[in-house]
Scaffold this motif. Structure first.
Motif, short mmCIF file in Angstrom:
data_model
loop_
_atom_site.label_atom_id
_atom_site.label_comp_id
_atom_site.label_asym_id
_atom_site.label_seq_id
_atom_site.Cartn_x
_atom_site.Cartn_y
_atom_site.Cartn_z
N LEU A 1 22.94 28.96 11.12
CA LEU A 1 21.53 29.33 11.28
C LEU A 1 20.64 28.21 10.75
O LEU A 1 21.12 27.32 10.02
CB LEU A 1 21.24 30.62 10.51
N PRO A 2 19.34 28.24 11.10
CA PRO A 2 18.44 27.21 10.56
C PRO A 2 18.44 27.18 9.03
O PRO A 2 18.34 26.14 8.41
CB PRO A 2 17.08 27.61 11.11
N ARG A 3 18.56 28.35 8.42
CA ARG A 3 18.57 28.42 6.96
C ARG A 3 19.80 29.21 6.49
O ARG A 3 19.68 30.34 6.06
CB ARG A 3 17.31 29.08 6.42
N GLY A 4 20.92 28.62 6.62
CA GLY A 4 22.13 29.26 6.12
C GLY A 4 23.13 29.56 7.23
O GLY A 4 23.08 28.98 8.32
N VAL A 5 24.04 30.51 6.92
CA VAL A 5 25.07 30.90 7.87
C VAL A 5 25.27 32.41 7.79
O VAL A 5 24.89 33.05 6.81
CB VAL A 5 26.41 30.19 7.56
N LYS A 6 25.90 32.97 8.83
CA LYS A 6 26.30 34.38 8.76
C LYS A 6 27.64 34.50 9.49
O LYS A 6 27.92 33.76 10.45
CB LYS A 6 25.25 35.29 9.38
N PRO A 7 28.49 35.44 9.02
CA PRO A 7 29.80 35.58 9.66
C PRO A 7 29.68 36.03 11.11
O PRO A 7 28.82 36.83 11.45
CB PRO A 7 30.50 36.65 8.80
N THR A 8 30.55 35.48 11.95
CA THR A 8 30.66 35.98 13.32
C THR A 8 31.41 37.32 13.27
O THR A 8 31.84 37.78 12.21
CB THR A 8 31.45 35.00 14.18
N GLU A 9 31.58 37.95 14.43
CA GLU A 9 32.31 39.21 14.46
C GLU A 9 33.74 39.01 13.95
O GLU A 9 34.25 39.79 13.15
CB GLU A 9 32.34 39.76 15.89
N ALA A 10 34.39 37.93 14.40
CA ALA A 10 35.73 37.62 13.90
C ALA A 10 35.68 37.27 12.42
O ALA A 10 36.58 37.64 11.65
CB ALA A 10 36.33 36.47 14.70
N GLY A 11 34.60 36.57 12.02
CA GLY A 11 34.47 36.19 10.63
C GLY A 11 34.37 37.37 9.70
O GLY A 11 34.96 37.37 8.61
N ARG A 12 33.66 38.44 10.13
CA ARG A 12 33.53 39.63 9.28
C ARG A 12 34.90 40.29 9.05
O ARG A 12 35.22 40.73 7.94
CB ARG A 12 32.56 40.62 9.92
N VAL A 13 35.71 40.33 10.11
CA VAL A 13 37.05 40.92 9.97
C VAL A 13 37.90 40.08 9.02
O VAL A 13 38.61 40.61 8.16
CB VAL A 13 37.72 41.03 11.35
N VAL A 14 37.85 38.75 9.18
CA VAL A 14 38.65 37.86 8.34
C VAL A 14 38.19 37.94 6.89
O VAL A 14 39.00 37.92 5.97
CB VAL A 14 38.59 36.42 8.87
#
Length: 315
Positions: A52-65
């Motif tokens: 993101l412009p200011r940071g990151v957020k988990p993808t759908e796969a990322g949330r599961v991992v």
């Protein structure tokens, strides 16, 4: 290879939502953390974070991992406690064997019950068999300890510890001429009876002790039947096929067709021995042996095995 620290990096980035803040929390620099996250994505073959412009957020796969990583980290955190409990003999698996007559012995039943209650985290695996089979199971590693009735001829690799001696009594058909007796009766009174014996290959200790006692009483017993288990012996006695000599604790079977009468004088005894592999340093095995030895010492110093309350059997 994915290491535990990589999972901690992953969770920190997900919780902070920002790589730089996660790096500060972890006490490392931001560029190495970014490289580790990218390497983890390459290892798993998925994109774990959306930039993101200011940071990151988990993808759908990322949330599961991330959830899976939290679970792994939590279980890894419990590993130290598990290891310490195992070292103290409070965790793990212990395989305990006992003879068919031992299943009814109050001392053996109480020792197993007490060990189980004191260590709910220990899985106790119980096995009933003849002395010969129990010794072989020890040698093969299928058992850790075993309560047996006789010392094997081949002691290589084994430790045999005498614990107690149990009185043996006459088991008679209910209609036997001596069944009404309050006892004790001399063993020689059974000289004209047909005997039911515990099969020697399965229980050489008890078989030989009874035979020796009969010879000492002045007669050689006529053996009409042999049984593979002590409970089977009493079944044959109940059917009127003969008399037998059994450990006193077998009275707990409460067979109406069998009368148990004490023997006079120095009759045969059924030893209780604890067998284990020599040099076995496993914490659970050592704890079990120590507690059983101490209980046997207290039993001999106290009222004695036969005057104690009878706890539940192992049958």
């Amino acid at each position: 290879m994915i290491e535990l620290r990589h999972l901690r990096y992953l969770v920190a980035v997900a919780e902070e939502g920002h790589v730089t803040r996660a790096a500060e929390r972890l006490g490392i620099q931001q560029p190495p953390l970014t490289r580790q996250i990218r390497a983890l994505e390459a290892e798993l073959g998925v994109t774990l974070f959306e930039r993101l412009p200011r940071g990151v957020k988990p993808t759908e796969a990322g949330r599961v991992v991330v959830e899976a990583a939290r679970d792994v980290i939590e279980r890894a955190g419990r590993l130290k406690d598990v290891a310490r409990r195992a070292a103290r003999g409070e965790q793990g698996r212990l395989a305990v064997g006992y003879t068919s007559s031992g299943a009814f012995n109050p001392f053996i039943a109480e020792r197993i019950r007490a060990f189980r209650q004191a260590r709910p985290g220990v899985q106790l695996a119980l096995a009933e068999d003849g002395t010969t089979e129990l010794i072989q199971a020890l040698r093969d590693g299928r058992l850790d300890v075993a309560f047996v009735r006789s010392t094997p001829h081949d002691l290589s690799g084994l430790s045999i510890e005498p614990l107690l001696e149990e009185e043996m009594v006459a088991a008679l058909p209910a209609d036997h001429r001596l069944a009404p007796s309050a006892g004790p009766i001399p063993l020689s009174a059974l000289a004209d009876d047909t005997f039911v014996f515990y099969r020697r290959p399965t229980g050489p200790g008890l078989h030989d002790a009874i035979m020796a006692a009969c010879l000492a009483a002045g007669f050689s017993p006529e053996v009409g039947q042999e049984a593979p288990r002590m409970s089977s012996t009493l079944g044959l006695v109940a059917s009127g096929l003969g008399v037998s000599i059994v450990p006193a604790s077998m009275r707990q079977m409460n067979m109406q067709a069998v009368a148990f009468v004490r023997l006079a004088g120095a009759g045969p005894v059924a030893p209780i021995l604890l067998a284990s592999r020599r040099g076995d340093r496993a914490s659970l095995v050592q704890r079990f042996r120590e507690e059983v030895r101490e209980a046997a010492r207290k039993t001999k110093a106290g009222a004695g095995l036969h005057d104690q309350p009878r706890p539940e059997t192992l049958a």
